[in-house]
Design a protein around this motif. Structure first.
Motif, PDB file in Angstrom:
ATOM      1  N   GLN A 589      -6.190 -24.018 -38.796  1.00 43.59           N
ATOM      2  CA  GLN A 589      -5.079 -23.888 -37.786  1.00 43.59           C
ATOM      3  C   GLN A 589      -4.507 -25.281 -37.931  1.00 43.59           C
ATOM      4  N   GLU A 590      -2.920 -25.284 -37.847  1.00 40.47           N
ATOM      5  CA  GLU A 590      -2.464 -26.880 -37.763  1.00 40.47           C
ATOM      6  C   GLU A 590      -1.892 -26.762 -36.261  1.00 40.47           C
ATOM      7  N   LEU A 591      -2.132 -27.863 -35.597  1.00 46.80           N
ATOM      8  CA  LEU A 591      -1.518 -28.257 -34.361  1.00 46.80           C
ATOM      9  C   LEU A 591      -0.468 -29.338 -34.356  1.00 46.80           C
ATOM     10  N   PRO A 592       0.594 -29.269 -33.391  1.00 44.08           N
ATOM     11  CA  PRO A 592       0.515 -28.517 -32.244  1.00 44.08           C
ATOM     12  C   PRO A 592       1.192 -27.219 -32.345  1.00 44.08           C
ATOM     13  N   SER A 593       1.534 -26.775 -33.522  1.00 43.28           N
ATOM     14  CA  SER A 593       2.064 -25.452 -33.632  1.00 43.28           C
ATOM     15  C   SER A 593       1.352 -24.527 -33.494  1.00 43.28           C
ATOM     16  N   GLY A 594      -0.036 -24.616 -33.764  1.00 39.92           N
ATOM     17  CA  GLY A 594      -0.880 -23.435 -33.725  1.00 39.92           C
ATOM     18  C   GLY A 594      -1.008 -22.348 -34.692  1.00 39.92           C
ATOM     19  N   THR A 595       0.096 -22.886 -35.733  1.00 44.70           N
ATOM     20  CA  THR A 595       0.104 -21.979 -37.031  1.00 44.70           C
ATOM     21  C   THR A 595      -1.201 -22.063 -37.953  1.00 44.70           C
ATOM     22  N   TYR A 596      -1.609 -20.702 -38.443  1.00 39.59           N
ATOM     23  CA  TYR A 596      -2.712 -21.125 -39.568  1.00 39.59           C
ATOM     24  C   TYR A 596      -2.289 -20.968 -40.842  1.00 39.59           C
ATOM     25  N   LYS A 597      -2.673 -22.138 -41.466  1.00 42.41           N
ATOM     26  CA  LYS A 597      -2.142 -22.310 -42.927  1.00 42.41           C
ATOM     27  C   LYS A 597      -3.149 -21.927 -43.810  1.00 42.41           C
ATOM     28  N   SER A 598      -2.739 -21.066 -44.866  1.00 43.57           N
ATOM     29  CA  SER A 598      -3.717 -20.638 -45.737  1.00 43.57           C
ATOM     30  C   SER A 598      -4.185 -21.659 -46.990  1.00 43.57           C
ATOM     31  N   PHE A 599      -5.206 -21.732 -47.155  1.00 43.28           N
ATOM     32  CA  PHE A 599      -6.008 -22.687 -48.116  1.00 43.28           C
ATOM     33  C   PHE A 599      -6.418 -22.050 -49.400  1.00 43.28           C
ATOM     34  N   GLY A 600      -5.786 -20.804 -49.639  1.00 45.33           N
ATOM     35  CA  GLY A 600      -6.372 -20.134 -50.705  1.00 45.33           C
ATOM     36  C   GLY A 600      -7.231 -18.860 -50.543  1.00 45.33           C
ATOM     37  N   THR A 601      -7.277 -18.322 -51.833  1.00 44.57           N
ATOM     38  CA  THR A 601      -8.125 -16.832 -51.800  1.00 44.57           C
ATOM     39  C   THR A 601      -8.924 -17.277 -53.052  1.00 44.57           C
ATOM     40  N   LYS A 602     -10.398 -16.791 -52.827  1.00 39.50           N
ATOM     41  CA  LYS A 602     -11.168 -16.978 -54.146  1.00 39.50           C
ATOM     42  C   LYS A 602     -12.026 -15.385 -54.290  1.00 39.50           C
ATOM     43  N   THR A 603     -12.349 -15.321 -55.370  1.00 47.39           N
ATOM     44  CA  THR A 603     -13.259 -14.109 -55.770  1.00 47.39           C
ATOM     45  C   THR A 603     -14.400 -14.101 -55.548  1.00 47.39           C
ATOM     46  N   VAL A 604     -15.495 -13.431 -55.224  1.00 49.71           N
ATOM     47  CA  VAL A 604     -16.819 -13.707 -55.266  1.00 49.71           C
ATOM     48  C   VAL A 604     -17.711 -12.437 -55.526  1.00 49.71           C
ATOM     49  N   THR A 605     -18.933 -12.565 -56.338  1.00 48.59           N
ATOM     50  CA  THR A 605     -19.533 -11.427 -56.641  1.00 48.59           C
ATOM     51  C   THR A 605     -20.682 -11.138 -55.597  1.00 48.59           C
ATOM     52  N   VAL A 606     -20.919  -9.998 -54.889  1.00 57.01           N
ATOM     53  CA  VAL A 606     -22.048 -10.116 -54.108  1.00 57.01           C
ATOM     54  C   VAL A 606     -23.118  -9.177 -54.928  1.00 57.01           C
ATOM     55  N   THR A 607     -24.277  -9.535 -54.974  1.00 56.25           N
ATOM     56  CA  THR A 607     -25.432  -8.553 -55.454  1.00 56.25           C
ATOM     57  C   THR A 607     -25.999  -7.750 -54.373  1.00 56.25           C
ATOM     58  N   SER A 608     -26.840  -6.813 -54.967  1.00 53.37           N
ATOM     59  CA  SER A 608     -27.699  -5.962 -54.444  1.00 53.37           C
ATOM     60  C   SER A 608     -29.126  -6.688 -54.162  1.00 53.37           C
ATOM     61  N   ASP A 609     -29.941  -6.398 -53.154  1.00 58.08           N
ATOM     62  CA  ASP A 609     -31.170  -6.798 -53.004  1.00 58.08           C
ATOM     63  C   ASP A 609     -32.281  -6.457 -53.909  1.00 58.08           C
ATOM     64  N   THR A 610     -32.780  -7.510 -54.599  1.00 58.93           N
ATOM     65  CA  THR A 610     -34.017  -7.483 -55.634  1.00 58.93           C
ATOM     66  C   THR A 610     -34.986  -8.486 -55.260  1.00 58.93           C
ATOM     67  N   ALA A 611     -36.135  -8.043 -55.646  1.00 58.68           N
ATOM     68  CA  ALA A 611     -37.270  -9.204 -55.536  1.00 58.68           C
ATOM     69  C   ALA A 611     -37.076 -10.414 -56.415  1.00 58.68           C
ATOM     70  N   PRO A 612     -37.583 -11.335 -55.897  1.00 57.24           N
ATOM     71  CA  PRO A 612     -37.607 -12.742 -56.400  1.00 57.24           C
ATOM     72  C   PRO A 612     -37.937 -12.481 -57.824  1.00 57.24           C
ATOM     73  N   THR A 613     -37.307 -13.519 -58.940  1.00 59.12           N
ATOM     74  CA  THR A 613     -37.929 -13.500 -60.097  1.00 59.12           C
ATOM     75  C   THR A 613     -38.507 -14.885 -60.525  1.00 59.12           C
ATOM     76  N   SER A 614     -38.618 -15.843 -59.569  1.00 60.52           N
ATOM     77  CA  SER A 614     -39.131 -16.875 -59.872  1.00 60.52           C
ATOM     78  C   SER A 614     -39.579 -17.652 -58.307  1.00 60.52           C
TER      79      SER A 614
END
Length: 849
Positions: A589-614
């Protein structure tokens, strides 16, 4: 009144002696000495051997104006003369007598005012006693020993006119001005108060040896009597004779021609009716005030006196159950003259109890008995020691273009460590820190607080105009902040500064990292137009999901933008995400205007739950969605250490666990120990997923330990296996301890030292009991006498190294104060459980200065 007027009636002639003998058995009285020689009383508890001519009655009993109420006096009169009836033409019995009394004005320092009106004898006795501070018991005995009017069944007018024998001198007729029952009772009480107010103005005085006549006939001789208190002196001034051996050998009858009976009969009658006139000898007094006087002391004032002596008493003070100090109550207190006499006022005390910690303390005061009786608790009071107020100064406050620079110092008298500080501008927090600059100039003024007292800071994003700058610091030992200084400064508008591409707002969307059902977003933002942390919003896959404030610590950003501080970072873990790719867009958010400015979009891969390997070892749970390991159990000296870890993909909170020791459930808990190795495999749950539990107080031998982790949302506890472990027995420390080592039972320990100081000693040692985990109880004998016991609970890390299962709170540290100078013996006992027996660990000798 003496010598021209004495409160005693005259010895009319030797014939009166003969006449008196004739009427003695009937209890009737007339004549001077003769009227006092017998009464109708039967034998009672009075024993001649208990009579002390120098201590006939205590000051406490004599000057107790609240000894009996009017109703109590009335009940007494009725009980001692139940068969008395008014004779034809004669006066009423004392229990039925009444008189119209005029109002009596107050006599300064003697008696209070008494209202007028028609009053019963009991009311007059009670009111006069209360107004003058003379015991109603004393007045009743005086009436009986002078006229026998209390118990007689046939009262006469003469008895009422001369009730207390006042103004009836040995050398002249009675003064008619004092005729009448009420007048006699009041005049006698007032006279006793005159004696008390000017104790050195009379022939017989307390605190010295007096030569006292045995009889009005001077040829009978005198007896040397050391008068111990003012009350006894008053009796001798009022009736100036002491009984001879013949009078005392026939306590309820007559002696010989040189006998006088007035003071003997006073003592005997008081004893028969009310018990010992000396009152058992217990001291009494009052605690006037208990006042916290500094950050480490309490001042106690009051007075104490013992009825058995006019000497000053010792007064003992206990703080939180431990002896703290003993003083002598010998301070002159003029306000005590009314109760104790003008010459007996040196019984006050005022003392400061020092070295007390901040917090609530119980302060108990005891008057130490002299002679017969026991010590008296004067009172216990709880008082709170508060900390000293912190101090601080804003030496310099300078306004700039959107900035304020401030420097100064802060300190807390209760701490020598660098002090935390905060600066508020117009009521809003703008800067925080801890003093890090040396200020020797301040340290000279405030010794004992160290020298790292200074600070300096520059704050940005300040709105132009006049601003109020307030400095706060922490008030130890608490955590609250208090304001110590303020200044006003003018701030100008900013003229320079980098401008972000999205406006004046600056920041960065650094990264987004995928985990097991999670995504972690990191970045930072500052807004030159404001000081407050920047707000953010997040869209996941195009849908608004999260919002908040970027206030995580980023010291790297602070290095580039020092005026905004370090709390400008964004570190957010998004949970509950499905496996696969997601887009995460970040807005600031930028003040005093109150407008929210975008700082970009990123892509992320979420994994399923698996047991620890180490990074994990031990038995891995496969009994449900909760994941973890019961890695190891290790035995020690009376201890067991259990290690493992657990995460639950369904929740973010730490997993709860249960343990069974030898098949029995013990206290459960939560896995929250640090496990960085597990965090690498389960980054979405952080590193606080470890189990590290020490079980103490265990008996030697083999034990089984079973571990369960809770699986949510079902709440079921899943077993992660059972392990066996061997616990060894405790051993005696081989280092870090000194003194005699106890070998008198299973309790282990040492009586290391006793050190003497000025009026005090310090005892040191340690103890552990392999049979229990609780701290060991101890007893101390000082010079062969037991004092207040306690528990070994001071810190001893050296003993803990050898006895890790018992922790460090196994030390004995006890300071005994208020001791006399000289050599003392100190013996230490530690309790051995389960028998409860106290085992001696030796005796040491110490010298107190």
């Amino acid at each position: 009144m003496r010598p021209t007027r004495s409160p005693r009636r005259s010895l009319r002639s030797s014939l009166a002696l003969v006449a008196a003998f004739a009427v003695a058995a009937s209890g009737l009285t007339f004549g001077t000495i003769l009227s006092e020689q017998t009464t109708a009383e039967s034998a009672s508890a009075a024993v001649a051997g208990d009579f002390d001519p120098g201590n006939i009655i205590s000051d406490a009993n004599f000057y107790n104006g609240s000894a009996m109420s009017a109703s109590a006096v009335q009940s007494f009169l009725t009980s001692v003369a139940p068969n008395c009836k008014k004779a034809s033409g004669g006066p009423a019995c004392l229990k039925d007598f009444s008189q119209n009394m005029s109002a009596i004005s107050a006599v300064s320092g003697r008696c209070a005012a008494i209202s007028g009106g028609t009053k019963s004898a009991a009311t007059m006795i009670a009111q006069v006693g209360a107004a003058c501070g003379i015991s109603q018991k004393v007045l009743l005995v005086l009436l009986q020993k002078e006229q026998g009017i209390v118990t007689t069944s046939s009262p006469t007018s003469y008895m009422y006119l001369h009730a207390t024998g006042f103004a009836c001198p040995d050398t002249a007729p009675c003064d008619p001005a004092y005729y009448g029952f009420g007048q006699q009772v009041y005049a006698a009480a007032l006279q006793f108060k005159r004696y008390q107010a000017s104790p050195t103005s009379w022939a017989y005085q307390a605190g010295r040896t007096n030569s006292i006549l045995l009889n009005p006939n001077a040829a009978c001789g005198r007896k040397s009597v050391y008068i111990q208190n003012q009350a006894t002196a008053a009796l001798y001034i009022y009736t100036p004779y002491t009984p001879n051996a013949a009078a005392m050998s026939n306590l309820y009858g007559t002696g010989d021609s040189c006998s006088a009976y007035g003071n003997r009969n006073f003592w005997r009658m008081y004893t028969d009716w009310f018990g010992s006139p000396t009152g058992g000898g217990n001291p009494y007094g009052n605690v006037d005030s208990v006042t916290p006087s500094s950050t480490s002391s309490i001042t106690v004032t009051g007075w104490a006196v013992d009825p058995d002596t006019s000497s000053a008493l010792r007064v003992a003070f206990y703080v939180d159950g431990d002896g703290a100090k003993t003083v002598t109550a010998n301070v002159a207190r003029s306000d005590l003259a009314t109760n104790l006499g003008a010459g007996n006022t040196a019984h006050g005390f005022a003392t400061e109890l020092t070295g007390l910690s901040v917090g609530a303390h119980s302060v108990c005061t005891y008057a130490i008995n002299q002679g017969a009786g026991g010590n008296t608790l004067l009172g216990c009071y709880t008082r709170t020691i508060t900390s000293a107020a912190p101090k601080g100064v804003l030496d310099s406050v300078t306004g700039g273009a959107g900035t304020i620079s401030a420097s100064g110092w802060v300190l807390d008298p209760d701490s020598s460590k660098p002090a935390p500080w905060k600066i508020l501008v117009d009521g809003t927090s703008r800067a925080t820190g801890t003093t890090d600059k040396t200020r020797s100039d301040v340290a000279k003024v405030y010794p004992g607080v160290g020298s790292t007292l200074g600070f300096s800071t520059t704050m940005g994003g300040i709105t132009p105009g006049d601003r109020v700058v307030a400095l706060y610091t922490q008030d130890k030992p608490g955590t609250g902040y208090v304001k110590v200084a303020t200044k006003t400064v003018s701030v100008s508008a900013p003229t320079t500064g980098k401008t972000g591409k999205t406006g004046s707002l600056r920041g960065s969307y650094d990264s987004v990292t995928g985990g097991v059902g999670t995504a972690t977003v990191r970045g930072w933002a500052i807004d030159p137009d404001v000081w407050d942390p920047v707000k953010y919003k997040i869209h996941i896959d195009g849908v608004s999901t999260n919002s908040g404030t970027a206030n995580a610590t980023r010291t790297d950003v602070e290095a580039e933008h020092p005026t905004w501080g370090s709390d400008v970072g964004l570190a957010l873990r998004l949970t509950g995400l499905s496996a696969g790719e997601h887009t995460v867009r970040l807005y600031f958010q930028e003040l005093p205007s109150g407008t929210y400015k975008s700082f970009g979009t990123k892509t992320v891969t979420v994994t399923s739950d698996t047991a620890p390997t180490s990074g994990t070892t031990g038995e891995t749970g496969k009994t449900g969605s909760v994941k973890g390991a019961y890695e190891s159990v290790t035995g020690g000296n009376g201890t067991i250490t259990v290690k493992g870890w657990a995460v639950d993909p369904d929740v973010w909170d730490p997993v709860k666990y249960k343990m069974h020791l030898d098949g029995v459930a013990i206290t459960p808990g939560t896995v929250n120990a640090t496990r960085a190795d597990v965090a690498k495999s389960y980054p979405g749950w952080g590193s606080d997923v470890g189990l590290s539990r020490v079980l103490t107080g265990l008996k030697p031998g083999t034990h089984t330990v079973r571990v369960y982790y809770q699986d949510l949302p079902s709440g079921t506890y899943k077993s992660f296996g059972t392990k066996s472990v061997t616990v060894t027995s405790a051993t005696v420390p081989t280092s870090g301890t000194t003194g005699a080592t106890g070998t008198t039972g299973s309790v282990k320990g040492s009586y290391e030292s006793v050190t003497g100081g000025k009026g005090a000693i310090v005892v040191r040692g340690w103890a552990v009991d392999p049979d229990v985990w609780d701290p060991v109880e101890y007893k101390i004998h000082l010079d062969g006498v037991a004092i207040t016991p306690g528990t070994v609970s001071s810190t001893r890390t050296d003993v803990q190294k050898v006895y890790p299962g018992w922790g460090s709170d196994v030390g004995l540290y006890r300071k005994l104060t208020g001791l006399k100078a000289g050599t003392h013996t100190v013996r230490i006992y530690y309790q051995d459980l389960p028998s409860g027996t106290y085992k001696s660990f030796g005796t040491k000798t110490v010298t107190v200065q």
